[in-house]
Design an enzyme around this catalytic site. Structure first.
Site, short mmCIF file in Angstrom:
data_model
loop_
_atom_site.label_atom_id
_atom_site.label_comp_id
_atom_site.label_asym_id
_atom_site.label_seq_id
_atom_site.Cartn_x
_atom_site.Cartn_y
_atom_site.Cartn_z
N MET A 21 49.38 40.51 35.76
CA MET A 21 48.95 40.34 34.39
C MET A 21 47.90 39.24 34.29
SD MET A 21 51.37 38.97 31.31
CE MET A 21 51.92 37.50 32.13
N PRO A 22 46.64 39.56 33.94
CA PRO A 22 45.69 38.48 33.74
C PRO A 22 45.92 37.81 32.39
CG PRO A 22 44.63 40.59 33.35
CD PRO A 22 46.01 40.87 33.84
N VAL A 23 45.82 36.49 32.36
CA VAL A 23 45.86 35.71 31.13
C VAL A 23 44.54 34.97 31.05
CG1 VAL A 23 47.02 33.89 29.83
CG2 VAL A 23 48.37 35.46 31.23
N SER A 58 47.21 45.26 29.74
CA SER A 58 47.54 44.28 30.78
C SER A 58 46.82 42.95 30.58
CB SER A 58 47.20 44.84 32.17
OG SER A 58 45.80 44.95 32.33
#
Length: 84
Positions: A21-23, A58
């Site tokens: 999961m990119p933040v 995502s």
């Protein structure tokens, strides 16, 4: 599970376990409207997907509004008057 739908990223962008999961964190001076943040979140999400792959679901975008008196550059607060 936390209740949101989970999707697996395509094989091309799978990373090590637990990091799919990119933040994306955006720190900026306070004062932007909700509409500006909404547009920014949509543009950043699309740019990430276009360059790195994945799905919109995502990509997480976190905004941090910062007061000018809480930000300094070159030892000077952003709220300080500009030197003459």
């Amino acid at each position: 599970m936390c209740g949101w739908p989970r999707t697996s990223p395509p094989e091309a962008i799978k990373t090590t376990k637990g990091t799919g999961m990119p933040v994306i964190k955006i720190e900026m001076f306070e004062g932007r409207t909700v509409e500006q943040k909404r547009a920014c979140a949509a543009a950043v999400t699309q740019a990430f997907i276009d360059t790195c792959g994945g799905t919109p679901q995502s990509v997480h975008v976190v905004f941090q509004d910062v007061a000018r008196h809480d930000w300094a550059v070159a030892g000077r607060l952003a709220s300080d008057p500009k030197p003459e």
